[in-house]
Write a protein that holds these residues in place. Structure first.
Motif, PDB file in Angstrom:
ATOM      1  N   THR A   1      35.604  -2.516   0.420  1.00  0.00           N
ATOM      2  CA  THR A   1      35.901  -1.260   0.884  1.00  0.00           C
ATOM      3  C   THR A   1      37.440  -1.281   1.228  1.00  0.00           C
ATOM      4  O   THR A   1      37.755  -0.427   2.101  1.00  0.00           O
ATOM      5  CB  THR A   1      35.343  -1.079   2.084  1.00  0.00           C
ATOM      6  OG1 THR A   1      35.368  -2.189   3.097  1.00  0.00           O
ATOM      7  CG2 THR A   1      33.794  -1.142   1.945  1.00  0.00           C
ATOM      8  N   LYS A   2      38.388  -2.147   0.602  1.00  0.00           N
ATOM      9  CA  LYS A   2      39.832  -2.148   0.873  1.00  0.00           C
ATOM     10  C   LYS A   2      40.136  -2.046  -0.440  1.00  0.00           C
ATOM     11  O   LYS A   2      40.047  -2.780  -1.151  1.00  0.00           O
ATOM     12  CB  LYS A   2      40.310  -3.264   1.634  1.00  0.00           C
ATOM     13  CG  LYS A   2      41.678  -3.270   2.264  1.00  0.00           C
ATOM     14  CD  LYS A   2      42.009  -4.555   3.183  1.00  0.00           C
ATOM     15  CE  LYS A   2      43.252  -4.217   3.822  1.00  0.00           C
ATOM     16  NZ  LYS A   2      43.669  -5.240   4.879  1.00  0.00           N
TER      17      LYS A   2
ATOM     18  N   ALA B   1      25.257   7.308   1.356  1.00  0.00           N
ATOM     19  CA  ALA B   1      25.093   6.800   0.140  1.00  0.00           C
ATOM     20  C   ALA B   1      26.013   5.564  -0.298  1.00  0.00           C
ATOM     21  O   ALA B   1      26.821   5.355   0.176  1.00  0.00           O
ATOM     22  CB  ALA B   1      25.864   7.935  -0.877  1.00  0.00           C
ATOM     23  N   SER B   2      25.110   4.847  -0.879  1.00  0.00           N
ATOM     24  CA  SER B   2      25.908   3.472  -1.576  1.00  0.00           C
ATOM     25  C   SER B   2      25.412   3.554  -3.167  1.00  0.00           C
ATOM     26  O   SER B   2      24.627   3.810  -3.572  1.00  0.00           O
ATOM     27  CB  SER B   2      25.561   2.287  -0.701  1.00  0.00           C
ATOM     28  OG  SER B   2      24.127   2.275  -0.837  1.00  0.00           O
ATOM     29  N   GLY B   3      26.449   2.514  -3.687  1.00  0.00           N
ATOM     30  CA  GLY B   3      26.119   2.309  -5.231  1.00  0.00           C
ATOM     31  C   GLY B   3      26.760   3.203  -6.115  1.00  0.00           C
ATOM     32  O   GLY B   3      25.844   4.157  -6.214  1.00  0.00           O
ATOM     33  N   SER B   4      27.760   3.059  -6.590  1.00  0.00           N
ATOM     34  CA  SER B   4      28.405   3.903  -7.632  1.00  0.00           C
ATOM     35  C   SER B   4      28.326   5.647  -7.273  1.00  0.00           C
ATOM     36  O   SER B   4      27.545   6.102  -7.803  1.00  0.00           O
ATOM     37  CB  SER B   4      27.589   3.852  -9.143  1.00  0.00           C
ATOM     38  OG  SER B   4      27.730   2.325  -9.416  1.00  0.00           O
ATOM     39  N   VAL B   5      28.954   5.908  -6.051  1.00  0.00           N
ATOM     40  CA  VAL B   5      28.796   6.877  -5.363  1.00  0.00           C
ATOM     41  C   VAL B   5      29.763   8.171  -6.118  1.00  0.00           C
ATOM     42  O   VAL B   5      30.974   7.658  -6.585  1.00  0.00           O
ATOM     43  CB  VAL B   5      29.053   6.943  -3.953  1.00  0.00           C
ATOM     44  CG1 VAL B   5      29.103   8.622  -3.386  1.00  0.00           C
ATOM     45  CG2 VAL B   5      28.283   6.356  -3.090  1.00  0.00           C
TER      46      VAL B   5
ATOM     47  N   ARG C   1      35.120   9.369  -6.672  1.00  0.00           N
ATOM     48  CA  ARG C   1      34.162   8.278  -6.999  1.00  0.00           C
ATOM     49  C   ARG C   1      34.394   7.060  -5.958  1.00  0.00           C
ATOM     50  O   ARG C   1      35.389   6.845  -5.792  1.00  0.00           O
ATOM     51  CB  ARG C   1      34.344   7.557  -8.408  1.00  0.00           C
ATOM     52  CG  ARG C   1      33.692   8.342  -9.399  1.00  0.00           C
ATOM     53  CD  ARG C   1      33.866   7.804 -10.681  1.00  0.00           C
ATOM     54  NE  ARG C   1      33.133   8.494 -11.577  1.00  0.00           N
ATOM     55  CZ  ARG C   1      34.029   9.395 -12.370  1.00  0.00           C
ATOM     56  NH1 ARG C   1      35.197   9.640 -12.102  1.00  0.00           N
ATOM     57  NH2 ARG C   1      33.417  10.238 -13.304  1.00  0.00           N
ATOM     58  N   SER C   2      33.597   6.462  -5.456  1.00  0.00           N
ATOM     59  CA  SER C   2      33.519   5.139  -4.343  1.00  0.00           C
ATOM     60  C   SER C   2      32.369   4.515  -4.278  1.00  0.00           C
ATOM     61  O   SER C   2      31.264   4.674  -5.004  1.00  0.00           O
ATOM     62  CB  SER C   2      33.694   6.130  -3.081  1.00  0.00           C
ATOM     63  OG  SER C   2      32.753   6.544  -2.685  1.00  0.00           O
TER      64      SER C   2
ATOM     65  N   MET D   1      34.310   8.894   2.037  1.00  0.00           N
ATOM     66  CA  MET D   1      34.060   8.094   0.821  1.00  0.00           C
ATOM     67  C   MET D   1      34.844   6.975   0.954  1.00  0.00           C
ATOM     68  O   MET D   1      36.130   6.776   1.375  1.00  0.00           O
ATOM     69  CB  MET D   1      34.514   8.911  -0.435  1.00  0.00           C
ATOM     70  CG  MET D   1      33.648   9.900  -0.590  1.00  0.00           C
ATOM     71  SD  MET D   1      33.718  10.732  -2.048  1.00  0.00           S
ATOM     72  CE  MET D   1      32.880   9.572  -3.323  1.00  0.00           C
ATOM     73  N   LEU D   2      34.367   5.672   0.972  1.00  0.00           N
ATOM     74  CA  LEU D   2      35.036   4.469   1.239  1.00  0.00           C
ATOM     75  C   LEU D   2      34.800   3.487   0.307  1.00  0.00           C
ATOM     76  O   LEU D   2      33.877   3.502  -0.598  1.00  0.00           O
ATOM     77  CB  LEU D   2      34.148   3.698   2.323  1.00  0.00           C
ATOM     78  CG  LEU D   2      34.203   4.359   3.858  1.00  0.00           C
ATOM     79  CD1 LEU D   2      33.402   3.844   4.669  1.00  0.00           C
ATOM     80  CD2 LEU D   2      35.792   4.336   4.229  1.00  0.00           C
ATOM     81  N   GLY D   3      35.906   2.725  -0.207  1.00  0.00           N
ATOM     82  CA  GLY D   3      35.989   1.651  -1.191  1.00  0.00           C
ATOM     83  C   GLY D   3      36.350   2.138  -2.558  1.00  0.00           C
ATOM     84  O   GLY D   3      35.587   2.729  -3.055  1.00  0.00           O
ATOM     85  N   ALA D   4      37.365   1.515  -2.836  1.00  0.00           N
ATOM     86  CA  ALA D   4      37.701   1.858  -4.260  1.00  0.00           C
ATOM     87  C   ALA D   4      37.592   3.327  -4.759  1.00  0.00           C
ATOM     88  O   ALA D   4      36.949   3.561  -5.707  1.00  0.00           O
ATOM     89  CB  ALA D   4      36.930   1.105  -5.269  1.00  0.00           C
TER      90      ALA D   4
END
Length: 174
Positions: free
Chosen positions: A156-157, A86-90, A100-101, A115-118
């Motif tokens: 993603t960091k 999944a991508s985009g406001s997960v 959320r990520s 889950m990755l990124g923010a």
């Protein structure tokens, strides 16, 4: 003795904030909806786009886009799904918890959601932020890291590569 009690209290707070709960029924059927679906049978995948909603038991995963990989085997008239990307406001929601990520991968064989990124995880009054959240759906154990795989322009960091958050404090009777 006080130090031991303080460590036990902190461990309990961290476990509560780290997505601990009963095991997820990862053998339940997966229901989905989206604005658009593209089947790529030769590649054994489907691409869902636009307001994607995937539900399995009490867990819901929402995103802008999702690639569903399947094995090519058909059981009871349905393809056997092996992985969801999944991508985009997960957003992943389970009872009393929301994560959320930017990206997420649900490996159905391993029964693990990464889950990755923010990443932001909210449970009750507790909030934890980091770069990567790994949830074992069989055990309910989750690990939040400050850094995630990748980095830089992809978002993603996490800032500073550290886990941060807020734990709620129980109210005390006077």
């Amino acid at each position: 003795m006080r130090r031991t009690l303080a460590l036990i209290a902190l461990s309990s707070a961290l476990a509560g904030a780290a997505y601990a709960q009963t095991a997820h029924n990862s053998t339940a059927p997966i229901n989905f909806s989206a604005d658009h679906i593209e089947l790529q049978d030769k590649a054994n995948r489907a691409v869902l786009t636009g307001n994607v909603v995937v539900k399995q038991a009490e867990m819901t995963l929402n995103s802008a886009r999702m690639t569903v990989a399947y094995t090519g085997q058909i059981v009871d008239g349905s393809p056997q799904v092996s992985r969801l990307d999944a991508s985009g406001s997960v957003t992943v929601t389970r009872p009393d918890q929301t994560a959320r990520s930017n990206f997420a991968v649900y490996d159905l064989n391993k029964r693990v959601v990464t889950m990755l990124g923010a990443v932001t995880l909210i449970q009750g009054g507790n909030t934890v932020n980091g770069g990567r959240l790994t949830i074992n759906l069989d055990t309910g154990r989750a690990v939040i890291d400050g850094n995630s795989v990748g980095g830089g322009a992809t978002g993603t960091k996490s800032s500073g590569g550290r886990v941060s958050g807020t734990f709620s404090v129980p109210k005390r009777d006077n």
